[in-house]
Write an enzyme that holds these catalytic residues in place. Structure first.
Site, PDB file in Angstrom:
ATOM      1  N   TYR A 142       0.822  -1.220   0.000  1.00 33.26           N
ATOM      2  CA  TYR A 142       0.000   0.000   0.000  1.00 33.26           C
ATOM      3  C   TYR A 142       0.854   1.268   0.000  1.00 33.26           C
ATOM      4  CZ  TYR A 142      -3.960  -3.045   1.130  1.00 33.26           C
ATOM      5  OH  TYR A 142      -4.922  -4.023   1.104  1.00 33.26           O
ATOM      6  N   LYS A 193       3.661 -15.439   1.538  1.00 34.07           N
ATOM      7  CA  LYS A 193       3.670 -16.243   0.315  1.00 34.07           C
ATOM      8  C   LYS A 193       5.123 -16.417  -0.124  1.00 34.07           C
ATOM      9  CE  LYS A 193       0.580 -16.994  -2.392  1.00 34.07           C
ATOM     10  NZ  LYS A 193       0.011 -18.328  -2.725  1.00 34.07           N
ATOM     11  N   ASP A 226      -2.704 -17.929   1.505  1.00 40.94           N
ATOM     12  CA  ASP A 226      -3.930 -18.474   0.901  1.00 40.94           C
ATOM     13  C   ASP A 226      -4.428 -19.684   1.694  1.00 40.94           C
ATOM     14  OD1 ASP A 226      -1.557 -19.654   0.026  1.00 40.94           O
ATOM     15  OD2 ASP A 226      -2.405 -20.375  -1.849  1.00 40.94           O
ATOM     16  N   ASP A 250      -5.128  -7.165   5.724  1.00 41.96           N
ATOM     17  CA  ASP A 250      -6.358  -6.463   5.360  1.00 41.96           C
ATOM     18  C   ASP A 250      -7.448  -7.488   5.055  1.00 41.96           C
ATOM     19  OD1 ASP A 250      -8.068  -4.466   4.652  1.00 41.96           O
ATOM     20  OD2 ASP A 250      -6.931  -3.758   2.924  1.00 41.96           O
ATOM     21  N   ASP A 254     -10.655  -9.159   7.722  1.00 42.29           N
ATOM     22  CA  ASP A 254     -12.073  -9.031   7.379  1.00 42.29           C
ATOM     23  C   ASP A 254     -12.755 -10.398   7.363  1.00 42.29           C
ATOM     24  OD1 ASP A 254     -11.985  -6.330   7.263  1.00 42.29           O
ATOM     25  OD2 ASP A 254     -12.778  -6.138   5.236  1.00 42.29           O
TER      26      ASP A 254
END
Ligand code: NAD
Length: 369
Positions: A142, A193, A226, A250, A254
């Site tokens: 970001y 990852k 993942d 992020d 959620d």
């Protein structure tokens, strides 16, 4: 008894309504001799803009730096849709996060037994869930440069974001996660990852080094982000603390949030570095929800996320874990007794407003005392 310096920034919309319930609980804690607070209050967001033309005043920033912890309600609303960009309500919150260098975002996902039926997963998968996601908040894709959209010679365009982490950023977030795990069930899952990303390779390596050097007593497991997402909806109760980068955090936070039901239930914390002289860690606590202009002023907002944010402040900033446990037990008791605000109501429950929910939580605190 130590006196804890607390800055309250109620903000806009339902922020002021849910903060009113926190003030009542602070008063109760003082009266019961549990803790002593020096409380200051200031404006942030649209309320600050209306008062001084800025989303947060310099005076409020000074108070924020001087406080042991900050509790923030929420900012924003349609009233301020057309104010200058740099003075929009959210700018006050962003300035606090940036100037206080709050690099660690803590999002607990706690499923109160009485609300297990409100989850999108089967009740037995989430009942008793108590996990914490520690998300790196000030680095990664970001913020990384270059970050742009290029025009190419053949008329195509190319969008570029840059995922970048330096080892000090990974070290400090890993330390926060390991320290927190020691106060909980002593297990950290680090999600990245490393199979396809260099930052993932570095993340895994640095987290392992910090673990080996300083936290071997904590159980550490590495999961691909993942796979971690898959495990979160398959068997969420396996997790205690998850530490991960800004982007994956992020998304994963959620997902974890939805395991527990309503936005009105979710507290959060953003932590900075430990200050050298005072030895205290900068910290801002706030509900995950926003200012909810659709229900503001009606007295129906759920104050539990805000009250839960106070419990986090007691636990992480003031070393008052027992008082935090008491508040969380009072929330659980209130829900078990059938009290609900509109957002979590179900047939057969007693619907109350914001202050009614505050009354019920205080009644539970009284009962336990
Ligand atoms: P929101 O979280 O304010 O509301 C989303 C929905 O959830 C609404 O229907 C609302 O009524 C409901 N809701 C939220 N909190 C609730 C509670 N405690 N009790 C009962 N119901 C609740 O998100 P939004 O509508 O996207 O944003 C509204 C304003 O808040 C915008 O100006 C936005 O920028 C701002 N916002 C601020 C923050 C913050 O201050 N940290 C976070 C998100 C949104």
């Amino acid at each position: 008894m130590a006196t804890h310096k607390l800055l309250l920034l109620p903000g806009d919309g339902i922020g002021t309504e849910v903060m009113a319930e926190v003030k009542r609980i602070l008063a109760w804690l003082e009266k019961a001799g549990v803790a002593s607070f020096a409380v200051e209050e200031d404006l942030v967001g649209g309320a600050a803009y209306d008062s001084c033309g800025l989303a947060i005043s310099e005076e409020a920033m000074k108070r924020a730096f001087a406080a042991d912890a900050i509790l923030l309600g929420a900012v924003g609303g349609p009233k301020w849709a057309n104010v200058p960009y740099e003075s929009r309500p959210e700018a006050g919150l962003l300035r606090l996060r940036k100037d206080l260098e709050l690099f660690a975002n803590l999002r607990p996902a706690l499923c109160y037994p009485a609300l297990a039926g409100a989850s999108s997963l089967k009740p037995e998968l989430v009942e008793g869930l108590d996990m914490l996601i520690v998300r790196e908040l000030t680095g990664g894709v970001y913020f990384g440069e270059p970050k742009l959209i290029q025009d190419l010679a053949d008329g195509q365009k190319r969008g570029i974001d840059t995922q970048v982490y330096e080892s000090y950023e990974i070290e400090r977030i890993a330390r926060v996660a390991f320290e927190l795990a020691r106060t909980r069930r002593n297990k950290v899952v680090s999600a990245e990852k490393h199979n396809v990303m260099k930052t993932g390779v570095l993340w895994k390596q640095v987290v392992s080094e910090v673990h080996g050097a300083e936290y071997e007593d904590v159980v550490l497991e590495h999961q691909l982000a993942d796979s971690c997402a898959m495990q979160l909806v398959r068997a969420p109760k396996q997790f205690d603390v998850i530490v991960t980068d800004n982007l994956f955090g992020d998304i994963l936070s959620d997902v974890a949030a939805m395991l527990t039901g309503s936005l009105g239930m979710l507290p959060s914390a953003s932590l900075g570095a430990v200050e050298e002289i005072s030895g205290r860690r900068r910290a801002l606590y706030e509900p995950v929800h926003g200012a909810a202009p659709d229900i503001a002023g009606k007295g129906v907002a759920n104050p539990i996320a805000m009250i839960g944010s106070l419990a986090m402040a007691l636990r992480y900033s003031f070393g008052l874990a027992e008082a935090a446990d008491r508040i969380e037990a009072a929330i659980a008791g209130t829900l078990a007794a059938g009290f609900r605000t509109g957002d979590i109501a179900s047939p057969g429950t007693t619907v109350v407003g914001t202050s009614g929910m505050g009354d019920a939580v205080i009644a539970q605190l009284e009962k336990a005392a």
